[in-house]
Design a protein around this motif. Structure first.
Motif, PDB file in Angstrom:
ATOM      1  N   GLU A 125       0.822  -1.217   0.000  1.00  0.00           N
ATOM      2  CA  GLU A 125       0.000   0.000   0.000  1.00  0.00           C
ATOM      3  C   GLU A 125       0.857   1.270   0.000  1.00  0.00           C
ATOM      4  O   GLU A 125       0.422   2.323  -0.471  1.00  0.00           O
ATOM      5  N   GLN A 126       2.071   1.167   0.511  1.00  0.00           N
ATOM      6  CA  GLN A 126       2.955   2.341   0.590  1.00  0.00           C
ATOM      7  C   GLN A 126       3.668   2.640  -0.728  1.00  0.00           C
ATOM      8  O   GLN A 126       4.311   3.682  -0.861  1.00  0.00           O
ATOM      9  N   LEU A 127       3.565   1.731  -1.686  1.00  0.00           N
ATOM     10  CA  LEU A 127       4.311   1.852  -2.935  1.00  0.00           C
ATOM     11  C   LEU A 127       3.364   2.195  -4.087  1.00  0.00           C
ATOM     12  O   LEU A 127       2.251   1.676  -4.154  1.00  0.00           O
ATOM     13  N   HIS A 128       3.847   3.042  -4.972  1.00  0.00           N
ATOM     14  CA  HIS A 128       2.988   3.517  -6.057  1.00  0.00           C
ATOM     15  C   HIS A 128       3.707   3.357  -7.395  1.00  0.00           C
ATOM     16  O   HIS A 128       4.417   4.265  -7.848  1.00  0.00           O
ATOM     17  N   PRO A 129       3.539   2.190  -8.020  1.00  0.00           N
ATOM     18  CA  PRO A 129       4.200   1.956  -9.309  1.00  0.00           C
ATOM     19  C   PRO A 129       3.520   2.738 -10.429  1.00  0.00           C
ATOM     20  O   PRO A 129       2.355   3.139 -10.320  1.00  0.00           O
ATOM     21  N   ASP A 130       4.250   2.926 -11.517  1.00  0.00           N
ATOM     22  CA  ASP A 130       3.629   3.492 -12.711  1.00  0.00           C
ATOM     23  C   ASP A 130       2.563   2.526 -13.209  1.00  0.00           C
ATOM     24  O   ASP A 130       2.759   1.306 -13.201  1.00  0.00           O
ATOM     25  N   LYS A 131       1.447   3.092 -13.632  1.00  0.00           N
ATOM     26  CA  LYS A 131       0.360   2.247 -14.136  1.00  0.00           C
ATOM     27  C   LYS A 131      -0.527   3.082 -15.038  1.00  0.00           C
ATOM     28  O   LYS A 131      -0.408   4.310 -15.095  1.00  0.00           O
ATOM     29  N   LEU A 132      -1.433   2.396 -15.731  1.00  0.00           N
ATOM     30  CA  LEU A 132      -2.375   3.097 -16.596  1.00  0.00           C
ATOM     31  C   LEU A 132      -3.424   3.833 -15.770  1.00  0.00           C
ATOM     32  O   LEU A 132      -3.820   3.368 -14.693  1.00  0.00           O
ATOM     33  N   ALA A 133      -3.905   4.968 -16.277  1.00  0.00           N
ATOM     34  CA  ALA A 133      -4.870   5.791 -15.538  1.00  0.00           C
ATOM     35  C   ALA A 133      -6.153   5.037 -15.200  1.00  0.00           C
ATOM     36  O   ALA A 133      -6.665   5.149 -14.071  1.00  0.00           O
ATOM     37  N   PRO A 134      -6.732   4.240 -16.124  1.00  0.00           N
ATOM     38  CA  PRO A 134      -8.000   3.577 -15.781  1.00  0.00           C
ATOM     39  C   PRO A 134      -7.835   2.354 -14.882  1.00  0.00           C
ATOM     40  O   PRO A 134      -8.829   1.846 -14.357  1.00  0.00           O
ATOM     41  N   SER A 135      -6.617   1.844 -14.745  1.00  0.00           N
ATOM     42  CA  SER A 135      -6.442   0.602 -13.986  1.00  0.00           C
ATOM     43  C   SER A 135      -6.617   0.853 -12.496  1.00  0.00           C
ATOM     44  O   SER A 135      -6.376   1.958 -11.999  1.00  0.00           O
ATOM     45  N   THR A 136      -7.003  -0.180 -11.785  1.00  0.00           N
ATOM     46  CA  THR A 136      -7.308  -0.052 -10.368  1.00  0.00           C
ATOM     47  C   THR A 136      -6.077   0.325  -9.551  1.00  0.00           C
ATOM     48  O   THR A 136      -4.950  -0.022  -9.909  1.00  0.00           O
ATOM     49  N   ASP A 137      -6.318   1.006  -8.445  1.00  0.00           N
ATOM     50  CA  ASP A 137      -5.236   1.330  -7.518  1.00  0.00           C
ATOM     51  C   ASP A 137      -5.233   0.367  -6.333  1.00  0.00           C
ATOM     52  O   ASP A 137      -4.474   0.541  -5.389  1.00  0.00           O
ATOM     53  N   ASP A 138      -6.079  -0.669  -6.402  1.00  0.00           N
ATOM     54  CA  ASP A 138      -6.127  -1.645  -5.322  1.00  0.00           C
ATOM     55  C   ASP A 138      -4.838  -2.465  -5.288  1.00  0.00           C
ATOM     56  O   ASP A 138      -4.181  -2.682  -6.304  1.00  0.00           O
ATOM     57  N   VAL A 139      -4.485  -2.933  -4.093  1.00  0.00           N
ATOM     58  CA  VAL A 139      -3.373  -3.864  -3.898  1.00  0.00           C
ATOM     59  C   VAL A 139      -3.951  -5.273  -3.862  1.00  0.00           C
ATOM     60  O   VAL A 139      -4.966  -5.511  -3.212  1.00  0.00           O
ATOM     61  N   PRO A 140      -3.347  -6.243  -4.550  1.00  0.00           N
ATOM     62  CA  PRO A 140      -2.079  -6.175  -5.279  1.00  0.00           C
ATOM     63  C   PRO A 140      -2.210  -5.791  -6.747  1.00  0.00           C
ATOM     64  O   PRO A 140      -1.210  -5.715  -7.458  1.00  0.00           O
ATOM     65  N   GLU A 141      -3.453  -5.528  -7.218  1.00  0.00           N
ATOM     66  CA  GLU A 141      -3.657  -5.319  -8.650  1.00  0.00           C
ATOM     67  C   GLU A 141      -2.889  -4.127  -9.208  1.00  0.00           C
ATOM     68  O   GLU A 141      -2.571  -4.106 -10.394  1.00  0.00           O
TER      69      GLU A 141
END
Length: 400
Positions: free
Chosen positions: A236-252
């Motif tokens: 939860e403390q880490l914020h990888p690069d990802k696509l804007a529409p993709s979920t911000d849930d962990v681990p997804e």
């Protein structure tokens, strides 16, 4: 109940080829249950995950079942299981994410014992962030890596230490819990490469003290993919690069793109197959896995002892696997025979081994073996005495 290797072998269709497989450290053969799970999932019905239709729910069920199975395999929270293309890809992704918080004056520590997948991603990320890199050496004579080796480089600015739980060429198994205690006392995180470890030993990520633990299902009878386990609270403390529409849930948030549902189903089947090798009749899948690994390890150790004794009987063979605690893996050279030539000669007789540095770039150079490396023989749950007989008979003899 004893370990019935003949019964185990009956589940592996590749063994019908007559090949004797000693290349398990590079990837094991696959039981029929895994083949069936992959095929069944691909046959569908299957769609991208959603609760809105039966094919979409089937995809979600495959994901949930896989996380639960890997949670049992690793004694880890299923909510912290990240699935990826490979351990190498996952390690690169995580190194780039963690490096966002590194800078000049920070230090990342890697080891000379490790496969390059647990070295180069950290070295490159540290260099780009302006952090320094520290190196843990290992004892060249014993191939051991201990707390004293770690403490020689661990400092107050160390942010992360990357270590293997088992060397993929030497089999060396460092005392990870003792090393983890020192890492955490210094305020650093510990990333553990468990690719070779999870193939031979029951894993408990918490007991090891690993903040991150990575492994590869294709090294324990599953399909080609990678897995990373960590506490959901840490992720939860880490914020990888990802696509804007993709979920911000962990681990997804760490899983880029559509997940390979068929490979996840195959991974679940691989875990269930391992659990089925439990000779004790334990009730929970976790307990069955622990008992099965104990039986597998005991079986492999007997075969390893046979091979090792034969190798040590020959003055022209040098065995580089020397640690007191290690897996059923042997790395050796034969005087007058290049490792690649030994590999080829065995291959002509239907015996699969590995040779070279096996991506263990640093340890091979530390031992003076270079890119030519050595011959690697690794045992898996399906190897038997007949395999060992064939191997020992086929090894090239002394020169002269």
């Amino acid at each position: 109940m004893s370990y019935d290797v003949a019964a185990v072998r009956s589940h592996y269709p590749a063994l019908a080829s007559g090949e004797a497989f000693f290349d398990g450290p590079g990837g094991t053969q696959v039981p029929q249950a895994v083949v069936d799970a992959v095929s069944r999932t691909l046959a569908g019905p299957l769609s991208n995950r959603s609760p809105l239709s039966a094919p979409q729910r089937a995809a979600g069920e495959a994901v949930d079942a896989c996380r639960a199975a890997l949670g049992d395999l690793l004694a880890a929270d299923p909510g912290g299981i990240v699935f990826g293309r490979s351990m190498t890809a996952l390690t690169y992704d995580l190194s780039r994410t963690l490096a966002q918080g590194w800078g000049p004056g920070d230090e990342v520590v890697v080891s000379r014992l490790d496969h390059d997948a647990n070295v180069r991603p950290w070295v490159q990320a540290a260099e780009r962030a302006g952090a320094t890199v520290g190196w843990i050496e290992f004892d060249r004579s014993t191939t051991e890596l201990g707390v004293d080796h770690l403490e020689a480089v661990l400092g107050e600015r160390t942010r992360l230490v990357a270590l293997t739980a088992a060397s993929n060429i030497l089999g060396t198994r460092p005392d990870v819990p003792a090393l983890a205690a020192r890492v955490h006392a210094a305020g650093a995180l510990l990333f553990v490469d468990g690719v070779h470890h999870a193939s031979h030993c029951a894993v408990d990520v918490g007991a090891l003290g690993a903040d991150f633990y990575a492994c590869s299902p294709y090294k324990f009878g599953g399909p080609h993919c990678g897995v990373l386990a960590a506490a959901p609270s840490l992720l939860e403390q880490l914020h990888p690069d990802k696509l804007a529409p993709s979920t911000d849930d962990v681990p997804e948030r760490f899983e880029l793109g559509t997940l390979p549902y068929e490979l996840m189903a195959g991974t679940t089947a691989a875990v269930d197959f391992l659990a089925s090798l439990d000779p004790t009749g334990a009730s929970s899948r976790r307990d069955r896995l622990v008992a099965a690994y104990a039986a597998i390890e005991a079986h492999e150790d007997v075969l390893r002892a046979r091979i090792e004794a034969a190798l040590h009987d020959r003055a022209d063979i040098t065995v580089w696997s020397r640690a007191a605690e290690r897996t059923s893996t042997l790395f050796f050279t034969i005087e007058g025979h290049r490792p690649e030539a030994v590999h080829a000669a065995l291959g002509e007789r239907g015996i699969s081994v590995s040779s070279g540095d096996c991506y263990a770039w640093e340890p091979c150079r530390a031992l003076g073996l270079g890119a030519e490396g050595a011959v690697r023989v690794g045992l898996a749950p399906y190897n038997d005495d007949d395999d060992v007989d064939r191997l020992l008979e086929a090894l090239p003899g002394p020169i002269g």
